[in-house]
Write a protein that holds these residues in place. Sequence first.
Motif, PDB file in Angstrom:
ATOM      1  N   ASP A   1       0.881  -1.162   0.000  1.00  0.00           N
ATOM      2  CA  ASP A   1       0.000   0.000   0.000  1.00  0.00           C
ATOM      3  C   ASP A   1       0.924   1.218   0.000  1.00  0.00           C
ATOM      4  O   ASP A   1       1.334   1.703   1.045  1.00  0.00           O
ATOM      5  CB  ASP A   1      -0.909  -0.013   1.231  1.00  0.00           C
ATOM      6  CG  ASP A   1      -1.873   1.151   1.263  1.00  0.00           C
ATOM      7  OD1 ASP A   1      -1.663   2.138   0.519  1.00  0.00           O
ATOM      8  OD2 ASP A   1      -2.830   1.086   2.060  1.00  0.00           O
ATOM      9  N   GLU A   2       1.300   1.659  -1.196  1.00  0.00           N
ATOM     10  CA  GLU A   2       2.301   2.712  -1.340  1.00  0.00           C
ATOM     11  C   GLU A   2       1.882   3.999  -0.647  1.00  0.00           C
ATOM     12  O   GLU A   2       2.709   4.682  -0.048  1.00  0.00           O
ATOM     13  CB  GLU A   2       2.622   2.957  -2.808  1.00  0.00           C
ATOM     14  CG  GLU A   2       3.326   1.776  -3.445  1.00  0.00           C
ATOM     15  CD  GLU A   2       3.713   2.018  -4.893  1.00  0.00           C
ATOM     16  OE1 GLU A   2       4.077   3.161  -5.233  1.00  0.00           O
ATOM     17  OE2 GLU A   2       3.651   1.053  -5.677  1.00  0.00           O
ATOM     18  N   ASP A   3       0.613   4.365  -0.715  1.00  0.00           N
ATOM     19  CA  ASP A   3       0.148   5.578  -0.046  1.00  0.00           C
ATOM     20  C   ASP A   3       0.347   5.465   1.465  1.00  0.00           C
ATOM     21  O   ASP A   3       0.753   6.430   2.118  1.00  0.00           O
ATOM     22  CB  ASP A   3      -1.318   5.864  -0.371  1.00  0.00           C
ATOM     23  CG  ASP A   3      -1.508   6.295  -1.821  1.00  0.00           C
ATOM     24  OD1 ASP A   3      -0.545   6.815  -2.431  1.00  0.00           O
ATOM     25  OD2 ASP A   3      -2.620   6.105  -2.341  1.00  0.00           O
ATOM     26  N   ALA A   4       0.069   4.292   2.032  1.00  0.00           N
ATOM     27  CA  ALA A   4       0.258   4.093   3.475  1.00  0.00           C
ATOM     28  C   ALA A   4       1.734   4.148   3.846  1.00  0.00           C
ATOM     29  O   ALA A   4       2.099   4.733   4.874  1.00  0.00           O
ATOM     30  CB  ALA A   4      -0.356   2.764   3.914  1.00  0.00           C
ATOM     31  N   VAL A   5       2.593   3.553   3.018  1.00  0.00           N
ATOM     32  CA  VAL A   5       4.039   3.600   3.280  1.00  0.00           C
ATOM     33  C   VAL A   5       4.522   5.040   3.257  1.00  0.00           C
ATOM     34  O   VAL A   5       5.246   5.489   4.157  1.00  0.00           O
ATOM     35  CB  VAL A   5       4.820   2.745   2.257  1.00  0.00           C
ATOM     36  CG1 VAL A   5       6.322   2.965   2.387  1.00  0.00           C
ATOM     37  CG2 VAL A   5       4.487   1.269   2.413  1.00  0.00           C
ATOM     38  N   GLN A   6       4.107   5.804   2.266  1.00  0.00           N
ATOM     39  CA  GLN A   6       4.563   7.184   2.145  1.00  0.00           C
ATOM     40  C   GLN A   6       4.004   8.063   3.258  1.00  0.00           C
ATOM     41  O   GLN A   6       4.710   8.940   3.770  1.00  0.00           O
ATOM     42  CB  GLN A   6       4.238   7.706   0.754  1.00  0.00           C
ATOM     43  CG  GLN A   6       5.117   7.003  -0.273  1.00  0.00           C
ATOM     44  CD  GLN A   6       4.524   6.888  -1.650  1.00  0.00           C
ATOM     45  OE1 GLN A   6       3.394   7.282  -1.905  1.00  0.00           O
ATOM     46  NE2 GLN A   6       5.288   6.313  -2.563  1.00  0.00           N
ATOM     47  N   ALA A   7       2.779   7.819   3.685  1.00  0.00           N
ATOM     48  CA  ALA A   7       2.229   8.562   4.830  1.00  0.00           C
ATOM     49  C   ALA A   7       3.021   8.245   6.093  1.00  0.00           C
ATOM     50  O   ALA A   7       3.321   9.142   6.893  1.00  0.00           O
ATOM     51  CB  ALA A   7       0.753   8.225   5.019  1.00  0.00           C
ATOM     52  N   ALA A   8       3.394   6.981   6.268  1.00  0.00           N
ATOM     53  CA  ALA A   8       4.205   6.589   7.432  1.00  0.00           C
ATOM     54  C   ALA A   8       5.586   7.231   7.360  1.00  0.00           C
ATOM     55  O   ALA A   8       6.142   7.640   8.388  1.00  0.00           O
ATOM     56  CB  ALA A   8       4.316   5.068   7.504  1.00  0.00           C
TER      57      ALA A   8
END
Length: 144
Positions: free
Chosen positions: A123-130
């Motif tokens: 989940d690239e969006d979740a990784v980048q938000a983290a």
Amino acid sequence: MSASTTQLTGDYARHNEHPALDWAYCAHSAPYVEGRLSYGAEISVQLHKKTDPRTEFGADPASLMGMGRMASSGGEVEQVPGLGERALLTRRVGGSRLEVLDGGAVFSLTVEWYGGQGAPDPDEDAVQAAMVEDMRALMASLRK
């Protein structure tokens, strides 16, 4: 920030103090497991004491340290508002890099993901938000 007071741990952690530049770096990766998604991360912090890093910020692909695969691939770069003076998020196939300029300090966080056949997509969006939240926490802890 003094690199000697920064406690970085990982598979590969280094730091140095110099009259012109203090820096700290560490990397960690999860072991490869067939059919599972694994992650690797690198972080570096540089405190420029003699020169202003603003003129060169975001221009050096070599700042990726050990993740050479990402250095050679193209990427989509976007500004991240509200993080330091200037923040850039580079999205690439297999990973992302977040660079932040804050005064004389330059922070860089690179995360890559890998997996064999049958591994799920991240989940690239979740990784980048983290990544953004972790960067905020790191910057806040170094201000103390």
